[in-house]
Design an enzyme around this catalytic site. Structure first.
Site, short mmCIF file in Angstrom:
data_model
loop_
_atom_site.label_atom_id
_atom_site.label_comp_id
_atom_site.label_asym_id
_atom_site.label_seq_id
_atom_site.Cartn_x
_atom_site.Cartn_y
_atom_site.Cartn_z
N GLY A 177 0.93 -1.17 0.01
CA GLY A 177 0.04 -0.13 0.12
C GLY A 177 0.86 1.45 -0.17
N GLN A 232 -1.36 11.92 13.04
CA GLN A 232 -1.27 11.19 14.17
C GLN A 232 0.34 10.48 14.19
OE1 GLN A 232 -3.39 8.30 16.24
NE2 GLN A 232 -5.03 9.82 16.52
N HIS A 261 -13.35 -6.45 40.49
CA HIS A 261 -14.49 -6.30 41.34
C HIS A 261 -13.94 -5.59 42.65
CE1 HIS A 261 -12.37 -9.36 43.57
NE2 HIS A 261 -11.94 -9.82 42.53
N GLU A 279 -14.73 -10.60 50.32
CA GLU A 279 -14.66 -11.15 51.71
C GLU A 279 -13.37 -12.21 51.80
OE1 GLU A 279 -16.00 -10.61 54.00
OE2 GLU A 279 -18.43 -9.75 53.46
N ASN A 337 -10.83 -12.26 49.56
CA ASN A 337 -9.71 -11.06 49.48
C ASN A 337 -9.25 -10.76 50.86
OD1 ASN A 337 -10.94 -9.36 46.90
ND2 ASN A 337 -9.29 -10.84 46.61
N TYR A 368 -2.20 -18.75 50.27
CA TYR A 368 -1.04 -18.94 49.97
C TYR A 368 -0.10 -19.70 51.05
CZ TYR A 368 -1.28 -15.61 46.10
OH TYR A 368 -1.89 -15.13 45.06
#
Lengths: 477, 470
Positions: B47, B172, B258, B262, B264, B338
């Protein structure tokens, strides 16, 4: 500082989890509220009318039926409307090609009437019955006819997408005629020679007035032109997600003859004990089957066979016995039974009687807690189907629920039938596309295996007795 | 004898079953993704200048790498800039400038040579040859080269005659090019237009008839029309599908997790818990923020998990639920801390630290699996305009890696803290990122890679980087 307005907004609606599909939905007073949130993705806002364009014997009905089958399988309610069918119902006996002559005024009146009757039924399907896509299968070879259709669509708020098939290869057209025209109701009383001659003259009737979609005049329309059975495509103004999916699908299908072989892994240790899911290895009989499968495949003498398995031990073990390279697809893994993994049906009834009943009530949409539904499986398998369409000879070694989904796609089975399709162990299904559908050959490889098929019991009430729930459980050790 | 052929062992990292004994027949790749290319593929751009070739090249490369197909761009203009240190004017590109023609041809050949190295030495699978390639002669050179080396060729031609689009393009990305670093905007634009004219004289687009045996896609006017010819295989089909779904309409994508959940708070991974009180506060704040952005036709997407849906509910507008946006499935480790994972599955914990991208939880998923799962989401994001995606930590890392072109090694460690919105705006060849913390405290859930990833490390070494929790 938050205003009173924000404090009110800060209390989101309570959520409740639909017990069948395990989808979280907002609820009021413990009852679910209507919400559009359930859909995986909003395919279209307004219904779509797909309009085929092309001379006879260019594959329009083939494409219509196949596309309809695919869209229904992925969950988009679709129906095809074949104007030729309306014509056959109107004009009980087909005499000859003369009916289609452009100067046959009587014929033209009837044909126009049939097209309008079909459009009426389209309106009924899309606006009243809740259909999402209608495929209007006819030649639609004149600008005038297409303008009529577009006016109709505009009046009713439907998007229009044209699918034009152009082909000048005489071999392809001749093969087309042999495969689907000779067997048409129009030619039941003709011999092959006569039928072909008449059909060729029929095509001629359309040729003079055929105005293909024009790059310039039709530049505002949405369409795909398929040239020479998929050698080349021209795609113009794809408007939305569903049109994009349709284009992708049409660009991946082909008509090269080939066979698809579907089977499950050999009998597994968990199968023998009547337990679902898990990742066990093959039982001794399962290993025997794998070897038998190897011999069967060799005998079939298949050109360039691709072999696909899931990533579960039992399908891979089965493929190993074939002694040829294979691809592992995670997408082919068996349905995840979540908390019920590795349980027997008896144990599921004991620990989760409600779940067990819900599953019998709607096996397609039922999602295991922390697991999947058949509906989820279909979504997962869509890339597999797309690649199967691209490929030629393929053997897919998979699992019961997975095989049911794939089979439903090829044999056009509904969501209700799908979860109860019979896919026994140690049986290969050989699918060969023919005419508008698929020929199925079922080959049992003569190695005994347990039955893992559980029919829907009579009583699916959550209040049913354990015996009623377990009535249809197949025998196991 | 046959029975032993079926003995399998499970690769401990990716949980892929492989035969015990290897054999020539087995093309075993330990990946969770079926590999579809046999021969390497060259994508050749065609192109005039300012038709979006480099934009397409970079975007396509980013997409292919993200879905796991090793891809690299070879921009011939870059080779030219390295060869001819200072750019003087458009006259370099005049077709009768013999000196320059020699240099330009040498650059193209140097780039082709590097393509060869990429395929043979670096295990690349797709090379995007980004140049004008506007003459049949140049394309013949490339086709011959590819044939000699056994590479497939797929052309991507971009045609555009809309002066507005071309003008915007130049603004741009051209004005800020190294070629124009010392020019004022007017001069640069004028020179560039003359540069385009130089190419126009000899431009021969792909021909419907003469090139009917080549594989290509022609893109007209930034996607209103496409001509697709002779798609050979899976990867070309995917490339066509992708190119047909991308657009250049300005829009913004918002990514966030989110609200704090709880689980977390308890330092537990996975599960399907609801929002904590801080999480609810965040959801309200998110609603306020979104309304304050005054976004046109914003689409909101969530996963099927309670915590993202609760978050969306607070915004008060319709949203779509995608199962594909669900958090990574931690299999047997679901809802563990963990510390518990270290306690029960120390080896798994170590393997995960060794290769977090490919590591698959037992009966769970890997980041690699996640990317496969998220591909339809990315495809639909490309089709859409303004979207807010409320998802999860691992999922957000995958999506972010796609937009910001992060490697598989970086991806699993991208920082996606709770209560922080990432605002992505496509600009020039990439993506502008704005990170907006909505000022509601939350626990940290980011665990860095520890120093010691050995299977026999001490628990303290393993747990060194675990963030605080209740």
């Amino acid at each position: 500082m938050s205003s009173t307005e924000d404090i009110i907004m800060a209390i989101p609606r309570e959520l409740t989890q639909n017990p069948l599909r395990k989808i979280w939905m907002p609820c009021k007073n413990g009852l679910p509220e209507k919400h559009i949130s359930q859909k995986r993705v909003c395919m279209t806002n307004c219904p779509t009318l797909i309009v085929t364009v092309g001379l006879p014997a260019r594959g329009k009905t083939y494409i219509s039926k196949k596309l309809t089958r695919y869209l229904n399988w992925i969950g988009v309610p679709t129906k095809e409307f074949n104007v030729g069918q309306y014509r056959r119902e109107c004009v009980k006996i087909y005499k000859s090609f003369e009916f289609f002559r452009p100067d046959n005024e009587e014929g033209l009146k009837i044909r126009k009437h049939c097209a309008l009757a079909a459009l009426n039924d389209v309106r009924q399907y899309l606006s009243v019955e809740g259909g999402q896509v209608a495929v209007f299968d006819a030649t639609n070879t004149t600008r005038e006819r297409r303008a009529t259709i577009m006016r109709f669509a505009e009046q009713n708020g439907y998007k229009v997408f044209f699918v034009e098939s152009l082909c000048e290869d005489p071999k392809v057209i001749a093969e087309n005629i042999v495969q689907v025209k000779l067997g048409s109701p129009d030619y039941t009383d003709c011999n092959t020679e006569e039928a072909i001659q008449d059909f060729m003259k029929r095509i001629k009737c359309y040729e003079n007035s055929y105005q293909p979609l024009d790059e310039n005049l039709d530049r505002e329309l949405s369409y795909i032109k398929i040239m020479d059975v998929g050698q080349r495509y021209l795609v113009n103004r794809v408007l939305d997600h569903i049109q994009s999916r349709i284009v992708y699908y049409l660009m991946n299908i082909h008509i090269t003859p080939r066979s698809i072989y579907l089977c499950r892994h050999g009998e597994s240790d968990l199968n023998v004990r009547g337990r679902i899911g898990g990742d066990s290895g093959l039982s001794p009989r399962g290993k025997e089957f794998a070897q038998g499968l190897g011999r069967f495949i060799q005998d079939q003498n298949i050109k360039d066979l691709k072999v696909w398995t899931s990533q579960m031990k039992r399908t891979i073990q089965t493929a190993e016995a074939l002694g040829v390279p294979y691809e592992q697809w995670k997408a082919l893994n068996e349905i995840d039974a979540g908390v019920c993994e590795e349980m027997m049906y008896e144990e599921i009834q004991e620990h989760f009687p409600l779940e067990f009943a819900l599953r019998d009530q709607d096996k397609y949409r039922y999602r295991y807690p922390k697991g999947e539904s058949y509906e989820d499986l279909v979504q997962r398998l869509e890339p597999v189907i797309m690649e199967l369409e691209r490929q030629e000879n393929v053997l897919v070694i998979c699992h019961q629920a997975v095989m049911r989904c794939l089979l439903a796609y090829f044999l056009d089975k509904s969501a209700e039938e799908l979860p109860y399709l019979k896919c026994p162990l140690h049986t290969v299904l050989k699918l060969t596309p023919v005419a508008y559908g698929c020929k199925v050959e079922s080959i049992y490889l003569n190695v005994e295996a347990v039955n893992t098929h559980r029919d829907k019991p009579e009583n699916v009430d959550i209040s049913r007795l354990a015996e009623e729930a377990l009535l249809t459980v197949p025998a196991h050790y | 004898m046959y029975h032993s052929q079926m003995e399998l062992t499970q690769n401990p990292l990716e949980k892929i079953w492989v035969p015990w004994m290897s054999s020539r027949l087995r093309q075993r790749r330990g990946s969770s993704v079926p590999q579809f290319t046999n021969s390497p593929t060259m994508i050749v751009m065609v192109g005039l200048p300012a038709r979006g070739k480099t934009y397409i090249s970079k975007k396509l490369t980013r997409y292919l790498n993200w879905i796991g197909v090793p891809t690299k761009v070879f921009n011939v203009g870059q080779y030219r800039r390295d060869a001819v240190r200072t750019y003087k004017s458009y006259e370099f590109f005049c077709p009768d400038n013999e000196e320059a023609m020699k240099i330009r041809k040498a650059c193209a050949l140097a780039a082709l040579k590097d393509v060869c190295c990429y395929f043979t030495q670096d295990h690349g699978q797709v090379a995007v040859f980004d140049a004008t390639n506007t003459t049949r002669e140049r394309r013949e050179v490339i086709l011959t080269f590819a044939k000699e080396n056994g590479y497939k060729v797929f052309f991507v031609e971009s045609l555009c005659d809309d002066p507005e689009i071309i003008g915007e393009n130049i603004k741009q990305v051209k004005l800020s090019s190294p070629d124009y670093v010392n020019c004022d905007k007017e001069e640069a634009a004028t020179d560039f237009l003359k540069r385009i004219d130089c190419y126009k004289l000899t431009y021969v687009p792909l021909d419907d008839d003469k090139d009917r045996n080549l594989s290509y896609i022609k893109i007209f006017n930034v996607g209103s029309r496409y001509l697709v010819n002779q798609v050979q295989d899976h990867i070309q089909s995917r490339i066509v599908y992708y190119l047909m779904n991308i657009h250049v309409t300005p829009r913004t994508i918002y990514l966030c997790r989110h609200g704090e959940s709880e689980l977390n708070l308890l330092g537990r991974i996975g599960g399907d818990s609801g929002l904590s009180s801080q999480g609810m506060k965040f959801a309200a704040a998110l609603g306020t923020y979104i309304r304050g952005q005054y976004i046109l036709d914003l689409k909101i997407w969530t996963s099927h998990m309670r915590r993202t849906i609760q978050t969306a509910e607070a915004i008060g507008v319709p949203y779509e639920q995608w199962k594909a946006l669900n958090e990574i499935d931690a299999g047997v480790c679901e809802e563990m801390t963990y510390e518990e994972i270290q306690d029960h599955f120390p080896e798994e914990f170590a393997l995960r630290d060794q290769d977090k991208y490919r590591y698959r939880y037992p009966k769970g998923e890997s980041y690699e699996d996640l990317v496969q799962r998220l591909e339809p989401v990315i495809m639909e994001l490309e089709r859409q305009e303004n979207v807010l995606v409320i998802c999860h930590q691992a999922v957000m890392r995958c999506l972010l890696a796609y937009f910001l072109d992060k490697s598989a090694d970086e991806l699993p460690y991208l920082k996606c803290p709770l209560h922080t919105v990432m605002k992505l705006t496509p600009v020039a060849y990439g993506c502008e990122v704005e990170s907006i913390f909505l000022n509601v405290e939350a626990v940290n859930t980011h665990r860095d890679r520890p120093m010691n990833v050995d299977v026999d490390r001490d628990p303290e070494d393993a747990l060194l980087t675990v963030p605080e929790h209740n």
